[in-house]
Design a protein around this motif. Structure first.
Motif, mmCIF file in Angstrom:
data_model
loop_
_atom_site.group_PDB
_atom_site.id
_atom_site.type_symbol
_atom_site.label_atom_id
_atom_site.label_comp_id
_atom_site.label_asym_id
_atom_site.label_seq_id
_atom_site.Cartn_x
_atom_site.Cartn_y
_atom_site.Cartn_z
ATOM 1 N N LEU A 166 61.143 44.649 47.500
ATOM 2 C CA LEU A 166 61.890 43.961 46.446
ATOM 3 C C LEU A 166 61.826 44.755 45.141
ATOM 4 N N ILE A 167 60.684 45.332 44.849
ATOM 5 C CA ILE A 167 60.548 46.150 43.635
ATOM 6 C C ILE A 167 61.449 47.378 43.720
ATOM 7 N N ALA A 168 61.500 48.004 44.892
ATOM 8 C CA ALA A 168 62.375 49.176 45.056
ATOM 9 C C ALA A 168 63.834 48.783 44.845
ATOM 10 N N PHE A 169 64.232 47.632 45.390
ATOM 11 C CA PHE A 169 65.600 47.156 45.189
ATOM 12 C C PHE A 169 65.848 46.877 43.708
ATOM 13 N N TYR A 170 64.933 46.168 43.072
ATOM 14 C CA TYR A 170 65.092 45.811 41.660
ATOM 15 C C TYR A 170 65.212 47.069 40.796
ATOM 16 N N ASN A 171 64.434 48.079 41.111
ATOM 17 C CA ASN A 171 64.489 49.330 40.348
ATOM 18 C C ASN A 171 65.800 50.087 40.547
ATOM 19 N N SER A 172 66.530 49.769 41.613
ATOM 20 C CA SER A 172 67.821 50.424 41.834
ATOM 21 C C SER A 172 68.942 49.800 40.996
ATOM 22 N N LEU A 173 68.669 48.650 40.385
ATOM 23 C CA LEU A 173 69.677 47.956 39.585
ATOM 24 C C LEU A 173 69.756 48.531 38.178
ATOM 25 N N ASP A 174 70.949 48.438 37.566
ATOM 26 C CA ASP A 174 71.062 48.828 36.161
ATOM 27 C C ASP A 174 70.617 47.642 35.292
ATOM 28 N N ASP A 175 70.568 47.834 33.984
ATOM 29 C CA ASP A 175 70.043 46.797 33.083
ATOM 30 C C ASP A 175 70.851 45.506 33.151
ATOM 31 N N ARG A 176 72.171 45.619 33.236
ATOM 32 C CA ARG A 176 73.029 44.428 33.318
ATOM 33 C C ARG A 176 72.726 43.657 34.605
ATOM 34 N N GLN A 177 72.593 44.372 35.718
ATOM 35 C CA GLN A 177 72.306 43.728 36.991
ATOM 36 C C GLN A 177 70.907 43.110 36.996
ATOM 37 N N LYS A 178 69.949 43.784 36.380
ATOM 38 C CA LYS A 178 68.591 43.233 36.298
ATOM 39 C C LYS A 178 68.591 41.912 35.534
ATOM 40 N N ALA A 179 69.339 41.854 34.444
ATOM 41 C CA ALA A 179 69.423 40.614 33.671
ATOM 42 C C ALA A 179 70.054 39.500 34.506
ATOM 43 N N LYS A 180 71.099 39.819 35.238
ATOM 44 C CA LYS A 180 71.747 38.824 36.105
ATOM 45 C C LYS A 180 70.807 38.390 37.230
ATOM 46 N N PHE A 181 70.085 39.362 37.810
ATOM 47 C CA PHE A 181 69.135 39.060 38.877
ATOM 48 C C PHE A 181 68.045 38.124 38.365
ATOM 49 N N ASP A 182 67.520 38.398 37.173
ATOM 50 C CA ASP A 182 66.474 37.553 36.591
ATOM 51 C C ASP A 182 66.981 36.129 36.372
ATOM 52 N N ARG A 183 68.202 35.985 35.880
ATOM 53 C CA ARG A 183 68.780 34.645 35.690
ATOM 54 C C ARG A 183 68.970 33.944 37.031
ATOM 55 N N PHE A 184 69.411 34.682 38.043
ATOM 56 C CA PHE A 184 69.620 34.143 39.388
ATOM 57 C C PHE A 184 68.316 33.556 39.928
ATOM 58 N N ARG A 185 67.220 34.297 39.787
ATOM 59 C CA ARG A 185 65.916 33.832 40.267
ATOM 60 C C ARG A 185 65.394 32.658 39.451
ATOM 61 N N GLU A 186 65.606 32.683 38.143
ATOM 62 C CA GLU A 186 65.147 31.585 37.297
ATOM 63 C C GLU A 186 65.819 30.269 37.672
ATOM 64 N N ARG A 187 67.099 30.330 37.971
ATOM 65 C CA ARG A 187 67.836 29.115 38.345
ATOM 66 C C ARG A 187 67.351 28.551 39.667
ATOM 67 N N ARG A 188 66.747 29.360 40.479
ATOM 68 C CA ARG A 188 66.238 28.897 41.766
ATOM 69 C C ARG A 188 64.750 28.596 41.735
ATOM 70 N N GLY A 189 64.160 28.606 40.539
ATOM 71 C CA GLY A 189 62.771 28.216 40.379
ATOM 72 C C GLY A 189 61.772 29.222 40.896
ATOM 73 N N GLN A 190 62.190 30.483 41.015
ATOM 74 C CA GLN A 190 61.277 31.504 41.494
ATOM 75 C C GLN A 190 60.706 32.249 40.306
ATOM 76 N N GLU A 191 59.562 32.853 40.533
ATOM 77 C CA GLU A 191 58.905 33.594 39.456
ATOM 78 C C GLU A 191 59.498 34.942 39.251
#
Length: 147
Positions: free
Chosen positions: A122-147
């Protein structure tokens, strides 16, 4: 004042004793039935492949990012299958406190094993994202109650 304190203590003790009786009458409510919740044919932990498609679309992944996500996705699926197989192979007798503790420990150990397998991917995947995608990914996880 002292009579009031003693009265409050007696009422609190009676209320606590009443709740203990209720717990014994129905020891396996929805929050106290981990085996049934986890090992149910439906409703237990599932792989949810549709979430991968939703995430890929939401993040607008390119081919390289999709390729980085696939190993994590596969490891997650395997982790869930392995944990469910290990925990659900035979139904434990959860009537004793000790048995519930052992089942809880086994559940936590299965989750830890899964995290050890999944997190580097998961870290390797996350590191492949650009800053915009990382921000969207973080919001996606927050809405699903994940850390």
């Amino acid at each position: 004042m002292r009579k009031l304190s003693v009265s409050v203590l007696i009422v609190a003790s009676a209320a606590f004793a009443a709740t203990l009786g209720q717990v014994e009458a129905r020891p396996y409510g929805p929050r106290h039935a981990p085996f049934e919740r986890i090992c149910a044919e439906r409703g237990g932990p599932t792989h949810r492949p549709e979430m991968a498609a939703l995430l890929a679309e939401y993040l607008d992944l390119n081919d390289a990012q999709k390729a980085a996500f696939k190993p994590f996705h596969d490891a997650r699926k395997k982790s869930l299958e392995d944990a469910k197989a290990a925990l659900c192979s035979n139904k434990p007798d959860l009537t004793s406190f000790e048995a519930r503790l052992v089942f809880g420990q086994n559940l936590l150990e299965a989750r830890l094993t899964a995290l050890k397998a999944e997190n580097p991917l998961l870290i390797a995947f996350y590191n492949s994202l650009d800053d915009r995608q990382k921000a969207k990914f973080d919001r996606f996880r927050e809405r699903r109650g994940q850390e």
